[in-house]
Design a protein around this motif. Structure first.
Motif, mmCIF file in Angstrom:
data_model
loop_
_atom_site.group_PDB
_atom_site.id
_atom_site.type_symbol
_atom_site.label_atom_id
_atom_site.label_comp_id
_atom_site.label_asym_id
_atom_site.label_seq_id
_atom_site.Cartn_x
_atom_site.Cartn_y
_atom_site.Cartn_z
ATOM 1 N N PHE A 33 0.868 -1.166 0.000
ATOM 2 C CA PHE A 33 0.000 0.000 0.000
ATOM 3 C C PHE A 33 0.914 1.226 0.000
ATOM 4 O O PHE A 33 2.123 1.114 0.239
ATOM 5 C CB PHE A 33 -0.873 0.037 1.263
ATOM 6 C CG PHE A 33 -1.997 -0.955 1.277
ATOM 7 C CD1 PHE A 33 -1.746 -2.313 1.416
ATOM 8 C CD2 PHE A 33 -3.317 -0.548 1.172
ATOM 9 C CE1 PHE A 33 -2.781 -3.241 1.442
ATOM 10 C CE2 PHE A 33 -4.362 -1.465 1.198
ATOM 11 C CZ PHE A 33 -4.092 -2.808 1.333
ATOM 12 N N ARG A 34 0.344 2.366 -0.262
ATOM 13 C CA ARG A 34 1.124 3.598 -0.147
ATOM 14 C C ARG A 34 0.243 4.720 0.379
ATOM 15 O O ARG A 34 -0.974 4.693 0.221
ATOM 16 C CB ARG A 34 1.738 3.994 -1.492
ATOM 17 C CG ARG A 34 0.736 4.444 -2.543
ATOM 18 C CD ARG A 34 1.442 4.720 -3.865
ATOM 19 N NE ARG A 34 0.491 5.144 -4.899
ATOM 20 C CZ ARG A 34 0.821 5.347 -6.165
ATOM 21 N NH1 ARG A 34 2.075 5.161 -6.578
ATOM 22 N NH2 ARG A 34 -0.091 5.726 -7.028
ATOM 23 N N GLN A 35 0.891 5.678 1.003
ATOM 24 C CA GLN A 35 0.175 6.854 1.495
ATOM 25 C C GLN A 35 0.964 8.092 1.117
ATOM 26 O O GLN A 35 2.085 8.301 1.605
ATOM 27 C CB GLN A 35 -0.024 6.789 3.006
ATOM 28 C CG GLN A 35 -0.887 7.906 3.543
ATOM 29 C CD GLN A 35 -1.366 7.662 4.956
ATOM 30 O OE1 GLN A 35 -0.822 6.850 5.693
ATOM 31 N NE2 GLN A 35 -2.415 8.360 5.341
ATOM 32 N N ARG A 38 -0.988 14.006 2.710
ATOM 33 C CA ARG A 38 -2.356 14.546 2.771
ATOM 34 C C ARG A 38 -3.366 13.674 2.018
ATOM 35 O O ARG A 38 -4.434 14.154 1.630
ATOM 36 C CB ARG A 38 -2.395 15.981 2.234
ATOM 37 C CG ARG A 38 -1.531 16.947 3.049
ATOM 38 C CD ARG A 38 -1.511 18.323 2.412
ATOM 39 N NE ARG A 38 -0.895 18.299 1.098
ATOM 40 C CZ ARG A 38 0.412 18.262 0.886
ATOM 41 N NH1 ARG A 38 1.234 18.239 1.910
ATOM 42 N NH2 ARG A 38 0.889 18.264 -0.346
ATOM 43 N N LYS A 39 -3.018 12.428 1.802
ATOM 44 C CA LYS A 39 -3.954 11.518 1.145
ATOM 45 C C LYS A 39 -4.134 10.265 1.992
ATOM 46 O O LYS A 39 -3.341 9.962 2.873
ATOM 47 C CB LYS A 39 -3.453 11.151 -0.252
ATOM 48 C CG LYS A 39 -3.470 12.307 -1.229
ATOM 49 C CD LYS A 39 -3.188 11.834 -2.643
ATOM 50 C CE LYS A 39 -3.300 12.974 -3.638
ATOM 51 N NZ LYS A 39 -3.049 12.519 -5.033
ATOM 52 N N GLU A 40 -5.184 9.537 1.674
ATOM 53 C CA GLU A 40 -5.445 8.304 2.388
ATOM 54 C C GLU A 40 -4.528 7.193 1.833
ATOM 55 O O GLU A 40 -4.048 7.255 0.702
ATOM 56 C CB GLU A 40 -6.908 7.889 2.195
ATOM 57 C CG GLU A 40 -7.883 8.941 2.623
ATOM 58 C CD GLU A 40 -8.930 8.401 3.584
ATOM 59 O OE1 GLU A 40 -9.485 9.204 4.340
ATOM 60 O OE2 GLU A 40 -9.190 7.191 3.564
ATOM 61 N N THR A 87 5.262 9.615 -5.266
ATOM 62 C CA THR A 87 5.845 9.977 -3.982
ATOM 63 C C THR A 87 4.896 9.611 -2.857
ATOM 64 O O THR A 87 3.739 10.034 -2.842
ATOM 65 C CB THR A 87 6.155 11.479 -3.934
ATOM 66 O OG1 THR A 87 7.180 11.773 -4.889
ATOM 67 C CG2 THR A 87 6.624 11.898 -2.547
ATOM 68 N N ALA A 88 5.386 8.790 -1.931
ATOM 69 C CA ALA A 88 4.543 8.301 -0.850
ATOM 70 C C ALA A 88 5.379 7.453 0.094
ATOM 71 O O ALA A 88 6.510 7.075 -0.223
ATOM 72 C CB ALA A 88 3.388 7.466 -1.389
ATOM 73 N N VAL A 89 4.795 7.169 1.220
ATOM 74 C CA VAL A 89 5.350 6.135 2.087
ATOM 75 C C VAL A 89 4.721 4.820 1.652
ATOM 76 O O VAL A 89 3.491 4.711 1.581
ATOM 77 C CB VAL A 89 5.047 6.417 3.572
ATOM 78 C CG1 VAL A 89 5.570 5.272 4.441
ATOM 79 C CG2 VAL A 89 5.674 7.737 4.006
ATOM 80 N N TYR A 90 5.543 3.856 1.345
ATOM 81 C CA TYR A 90 5.072 2.558 0.880
ATOM 82 C C TYR A 90 5.131 1.559 2.043
ATOM 83 O O TYR A 90 6.160 1.433 2.713
ATOM 84 C CB TYR A 90 5.926 2.074 -0.289
ATOM 85 C CG TYR A 90 5.604 2.790 -1.573
ATOM 86 C CD1 TYR A 90 5.960 4.126 -1.750
ATOM 87 C CD2 TYR A 90 4.917 2.151 -2.605
ATOM 88 C CE1 TYR A 90 5.636 4.807 -2.914
ATOM 89 C CE2 TYR A 90 4.593 2.821 -3.777
ATOM 90 C CZ TYR A 90 4.960 4.143 -3.920
ATOM 91 O OH TYR A 90 4.638 4.817 -5.078
ATOM 92 N N VAL A 113 9.357 6.780 -0.517
ATOM 93 C CA VAL A 113 9.785 6.961 -1.904
ATOM 94 C C VAL A 113 9.486 8.400 -2.290
ATOM 95 O O VAL A 113 8.339 8.845 -2.201
ATOM 96 C CB VAL A 113 9.052 5.997 -2.852
ATOM 97 C CG1 VAL A 113 9.376 6.314 -4.301
ATOM 98 C CG2 VAL A 113 9.423 4.553 -2.526
ATOM 99 N N THR A 114 10.510 9.116 -2.718
ATOM 100 C CA THR A 114 10.348 10.502 -3.137
ATOM 101 C C THR A 114 10.822 10.623 -4.572
ATOM 102 O O THR A 114 11.948 10.244 -4.891
ATOM 103 C CB THR A 114 11.158 11.452 -2.245
ATOM 104 O OG1 THR A 114 10.778 11.264 -0.883
ATOM 105 C CG2 THR A 114 10.899 12.901 -2.632
ATOM 106 N N VAL A 115 9.948 11.133 -5.422
ATOM 107 C CA VAL A 115 10.265 11.274 -6.841
ATOM 108 C C VAL A 115 10.345 12.755 -7.171
ATOM 109 O O VAL A 115 9.373 13.492 -7.004
ATOM 110 C CB VAL A 115 9.219 10.591 -7.726
ATOM 111 C CG1 VAL A 115 9.624 10.663 -9.194
ATOM 112 C CG2 VAL A 115 9.040 9.145 -7.296
ATOM 113 N N SER A 116 11.495 13.174 -7.628
ATOM 114 C CA SER A 116 11.680 14.577 -7.983
ATOM 115 C C SER A 116 11.411 14.786 -9.466
ATOM 116 O O SER A 116 11.727 13.927 -10.294
ATOM 117 C CB SER A 116 13.099 15.023 -7.641
ATOM 118 O OG SER A 116 14.042 14.284 -8.390
ATOM 119 N N SER A 117 10.839 15.916 -9.772
ATOM 120 C CA SER A 117 10.499 16.206 -11.176
ATOM 121 C C SER A 117 11.632 16.926 -11.880
ATOM 122 O O SER A 117 12.601 17.333 -11.285
ATOM 123 C CB SER A 117 9.234 17.041 -11.235
ATOM 124 O OG SER A 117 9.405 18.221 -10.486
#
Length: 117
Positions: A33-35, A38-40, A87-90, A113-117
């Motif tokens: 899962f990922r969060q 500010r999202k569920e 980008t989220a906590v997995y 996981v952080t994805v930079s643009s």
């Protein structure tokens, strides 16, 4: 069941990352899962204990691949063509019986996981 996730990090958009989760028991369906901020929390992918069936969130199909190695009690999530919205906590997860996209019976600690643009 204890789950230990690893493999998160900072990656540029378009890059790849491989998350791993080691379980104390390998006879359960497992997944991720990922969060995002500010999202569920949302279901991402899952695999049956035998590895014969996989399930994915529609938006990650074709970019995410889940696999498992029961001899090593590990499940992996290969993430290709990463996007900033990934980008989220997995969180690694496991189910006692059937896979449910709304919840899991066991959780590992998250890996960021952080994805930079």
């Amino acid at each position: 069941v204890q789950l230990q996730a690893s493999g998160g990090g900072l990656v540029q958009a378009g890059g790849s990352l491989r998350l791993s989760c080691t379980a104390s028991i390998s006879t359960f369906p497992m997944g991720w899962f990922r969060q995002a901020p500010r999202k569920e929390r949302e279901f991402v992918a899952a695999i049956t204990w035998s590895g014969d069936r996989t399930h994915y969130l529609d938006s990650v199909k074709g970019r995410f691949t889940i696999s498992r190695d029961n001899a090593k009690s590990t499940v992996s999530l290969q993430i290709d063509n990463l996007k900033p919205e990934d980008t989220a906590v997995y969180y690694c997860a496991a189910w006692t019986f059937g896979i449910a996209r709304t919840m899991a019976d066991y959780w590992g600690q998250g890996t960021l996981v952080t994805v930079s643009s």
